[in-house]
Each structure stands twice: as C-alpha cells, then as structure tokens.
Design a protein around this motif. Structure first.
Motif, PDB file in Angstrom:
ATOM      1  N   ALA A  67       0.845  -1.201   0.000  1.00 34.74           N
ATOM      2  CA  ALA A  67       0.000   0.000   0.000  1.00 34.74           C
ATOM      3  C   ALA A  67       0.879   1.249   0.000  1.00 34.74           C
ATOM      4  CB  ALA A  67      -0.938  -0.007   1.196  1.00 34.74           C
ATOM      5  N   LYS A  68       1.908   1.247   0.827  1.00 34.22           N
ATOM      6  CA  LYS A  68       2.837   2.379   0.909  1.00 34.22           C
ATOM      7  C   LYS A  68       3.465   2.657  -0.458  1.00 34.22           C
ATOM      8  CE  LYS A  68       7.326   3.517   2.876  1.00 34.22           C
ATOM      9  NZ  LYS A  68       8.404   3.094   3.760  1.00 34.22           N
ATOM     10  N   LEU A  69       3.900   1.605  -1.144  1.00 38.70           N
ATOM     11  CA  LEU A  69       4.562   1.779  -2.437  1.00 38.70           C
ATOM     12  C   LEU A  69       3.633   2.363  -3.498  1.00 38.70           C
ATOM     13  CD1 LEU A  69       6.726  -1.468  -2.621  1.00 38.70           C
ATOM     14  CD2 LEU A  69       7.509   0.871  -2.182  1.00 38.70           C
ATOM     15  N   VAL A  70       2.395   1.866  -3.571  1.00 40.30           N
ATOM     16  CA  VAL A  70       1.484   2.383  -4.610  1.00 40.30           C
ATOM     17  C   VAL A  70       1.060   3.816  -4.297  1.00 40.30           C
ATOM     18  CG1 VAL A  70       0.705   0.106  -5.341  1.00 40.30           C
ATOM     19  CG2 VAL A  70      -0.637   1.352  -3.657  1.00 40.30           C
ATOM     20  N   ILE A  71       0.939   4.133  -3.007  1.00 39.70           N
ATOM     21  CA  ILE A  71       0.575   5.505  -2.627  1.00 39.70           C
ATOM     22  C   ILE A  71       1.720   6.454  -2.958  1.00 39.70           C
ATOM     23  CG2 ILE A  71       0.069   7.037  -0.682  1.00 39.70           C
ATOM     24  CD1 ILE A  71      -1.364   4.538   0.607  1.00 39.70           C
ATOM     25  N   GLN A  72       2.920   6.118  -2.507  1.00 33.36           N
ATOM     26  CA  GLN A  72       4.070   6.988  -2.746  1.00 33.36           C
ATOM     27  C   GLN A  72       4.447   7.045  -4.227  1.00 33.36           C
ATOM     28  OE1 GLN A  72       6.926   5.468   0.118  1.00 33.36           O
ATOM     29  NE2 GLN A  72       6.245   6.966   1.637  1.00 33.36           N
ATOM     30  N   GLY A  73       4.015   6.044  -5.002  1.00 33.84           N
ATOM     31  CA  GLY A  73       4.257   6.038  -6.438  1.00 33.84           C
ATOM     32  C   GLY A  73       3.261   6.877  -7.219  1.00 33.84           C
ATOM     33  N   GLY A  74       2.310   7.503  -6.525  1.00 35.50           N
ATOM     34  CA  GLY A  74       1.345   8.374  -7.194  1.00 35.50           C
ATOM     35  C   GLY A  74       0.224   7.634  -7.900  1.00 35.50           C
ATOM     36  N   VAL A  89      -2.532   6.389  -6.432  1.00 33.48           N
ATOM     37  CA  VAL A  89      -3.784   6.444  -5.687  1.00 33.48           C
ATOM     38  C   VAL A  89      -4.366   7.853  -5.752  1.00 33.48           C
ATOM     39  CG1 VAL A  89      -4.845   6.152  -3.411  1.00 33.48           C
ATOM     40  CG2 VAL A  89      -3.011   4.621  -4.126  1.00 33.48           C
ATOM     41  N   LEU A  90      -5.668   7.916  -6.015  1.00 34.04           N
ATOM     42  CA  LEU A  90      -6.382   9.196  -5.995  1.00 34.04           C
ATOM     43  C   LEU A  90      -7.224   9.268  -4.726  1.00 34.04           C
ATOM     44  CD1 LEU A  90      -7.824   9.320  -9.642  1.00 34.04           C
ATOM     45  CD2 LEU A  90      -5.709  10.339  -8.808  1.00 34.04           C
ATOM     46  N   VAL A  91      -7.236  10.420  -4.100  1.00 30.24           N
ATOM     47  CA  VAL A  91      -8.125  10.669  -2.967  1.00 30.24           C
ATOM     48  C   VAL A  91      -9.027  11.830  -3.365  1.00 30.24           C
ATOM     49  CG1 VAL A  91      -8.297  11.406  -0.563  1.00 30.24           C
ATOM     50  CG2 VAL A  91      -6.509   9.804  -1.246  1.00 30.24           C
ATOM     51  N   ASN A  92     -10.313  11.564  -3.384  1.00 30.66           N
ATOM     52  CA  ASN A  92     -11.300  12.568  -3.798  1.00 30.66           C
ATOM     53  C   ASN A  92     -10.941  13.184  -5.144  1.00 30.66           C
ATOM     54  OD1 ASN A  92     -12.810  12.129  -1.431  1.00 30.66           O
ATOM     55  ND2 ASN A  92     -11.541  13.564  -0.303  1.00 30.66           N
ATOM     56  N   GLY A  93     -10.455  12.329  -6.050  1.00 30.92           N
ATOM     57  CA  GLY A  93     -10.182  12.752  -7.419  1.00 30.92           C
ATOM     58  C   GLY A  93      -8.808  13.339  -7.677  1.00 30.92           C
ATOM     59  N   GLU A  94      -7.952  13.455  -6.637  1.00 29.66           N
ATOM     60  CA  GLU A  94      -6.630  14.028  -6.808  1.00 29.66           C
ATOM     61  C   GLU A  94      -5.554  13.039  -6.360  1.00 29.66           C
ATOM     62  OE1 GLU A  94      -6.232  17.868  -5.016  1.00 29.66           O
ATOM     63  OE2 GLU A  94      -8.139  18.556  -5.803  1.00 29.66           O
ATOM     64  N   TYR A 100      -7.898   3.219  -6.604  1.00 28.68           N
ATOM     65  CA  TYR A 100      -6.679   2.532  -7.028  1.00 28.68           C
ATOM     66  C   TYR A 100      -7.075   1.313  -7.850  1.00 28.68           C
ATOM     67  CZ  TYR A 100      -2.582  -0.476  -6.898  1.00 28.68           C
ATOM     68  OH  TYR A 100      -1.543  -1.295  -7.268  1.00 28.68           O
ATOM     69  N   ASN A 101      -6.425   1.147  -8.993  1.00 26.33           N
ATOM     70  CA  ASN A 101      -6.590  -0.061  -9.809  1.00 26.33           C
ATOM     71  C   ASN A 101      -8.065  -0.361 -10.116  1.00 26.33           C
ATOM     72  OD1 ASN A 101      -5.395  -2.092 -11.239  1.00 26.33           O
ATOM     73  ND2 ASN A 101      -5.317  -3.505  -9.532  1.00 26.33           N
ATOM     74  N   ASP A 102      -8.787   0.621 -10.595  1.00 24.49           N
ATOM     75  CA  ASP A 102     -10.197   0.504 -10.981  1.00 24.49           C
ATOM     76  C   ASP A 102     -11.127   0.144  -9.827  1.00 24.49           C
ATOM     77  OD1 ASP A 102      -9.866   1.256 -13.636  1.00 24.49           O
ATOM     78  OD2 ASP A 102      -9.386  -0.780 -14.262  1.00 24.49           O
ATOM     79  N   THR A 103     -10.707   0.417  -8.597  1.00 22.25           N
ATOM     80  CA  THR A 103     -11.550   0.179  -7.428  1.00 22.25           C
ATOM     81  C   THR A 103     -11.614   1.467  -6.604  1.00 22.25           C
ATOM     82  OG1 THR A 103     -10.931  -2.150  -7.362  1.00 22.25           O
ATOM     83  CG2 THR A 103     -11.895  -1.239  -5.364  1.00 22.25           C
ATOM     84  N   THR A 104     -12.805   1.793  -6.163  1.00 19.74           N
ATOM     85  CA  THR A 104     -13.010   2.946  -5.283  1.00 19.74           C
ATOM     86  C   THR A 104     -13.297   2.456  -3.886  1.00 19.74           C
ATOM     87  OG1 THR A 104     -13.879   4.286  -7.091  1.00 19.74           O
ATOM     88  CG2 THR A 104     -14.430   5.000  -4.859  1.00 19.74           C
ATOM     89  N   VAL A 105     -12.594   3.032  -2.914  1.00 19.35           N
ATOM     90  CA  VAL A 105     -12.823   2.732  -1.502  1.00 19.35           C
ATOM     91  C   VAL A 105     -13.535   3.944  -0.917  1.00 19.35           C
ATOM     92  CG1 VAL A 105     -11.760   2.268   0.722  1.00 19.35           C
ATOM     93  CG2 VAL A 105     -10.747   1.331  -1.359  1.00 19.35           C
TER      94      VAL A 105
END
Length: 72
Positions: A33-40, A42-47, A64-69
């Motif tokens: 999770a840390k790697l994908v977040i720091q790699g840019g 993941v979007l949070v509220n569209g950003e 992330y990866n065509d899934t919305t949490v």
C-alpha cells in the motif's frame, strides 16, 4: 469500476489511507500500500495523493486499480 465500502468503528474519526487500501483488499500488505501511494497511483477525492498517512474521513473516496474505496 468496483466500490468497496469501509465503515469506521464507533468513536473513530478517520482511517489512514494506507490502512484503508490494505483493509479493502487492494494490496496484500501495508508495505505494498505504501509503495502504490508513494508512487502516485492512488487518488483521494479525485486528486493524486502520495501521503500514506492521509486521514480519510466519512465521505472520502480513494481510488486505485479501478476500485473505489468509500469511507462510511
């Protein structure tokens, strides 16, 4: 696109972004999770969000990866 809902426990105000991604099953470990977040990736509220400790509150959405949490 798939939507995963995460419900905060009573008394909790937020969940960290890395924990939300792991809890929703989008990554197998917190390290991933840390790697994908720091790699840019993941979007949070569209950003794009690169802060793994970002506090998600009720109504926030992470993608992330065509899934919305969605935090409920």
């Amino acid at each position: 696109m798939t939507i995963e809902k995460i419900t905060l426990a009573p008394g909790e105000e937020f969940i960290r972004l890395d924990n939300a991604i792991k809890l929703a099953g989008l990554t197998q470990t917190g390290g991933q999770a840390k790697l994908v977040i720091q790699g840019g990736e993941v979007l949070v509220n569209g950003e794009v969000c690169t802060m793994r400790g970002k506090k998600l509150r009720v109504g926030d959405k992470a993608e992330y990866n065509d899934t919305t949490v969605e935090v409920c």
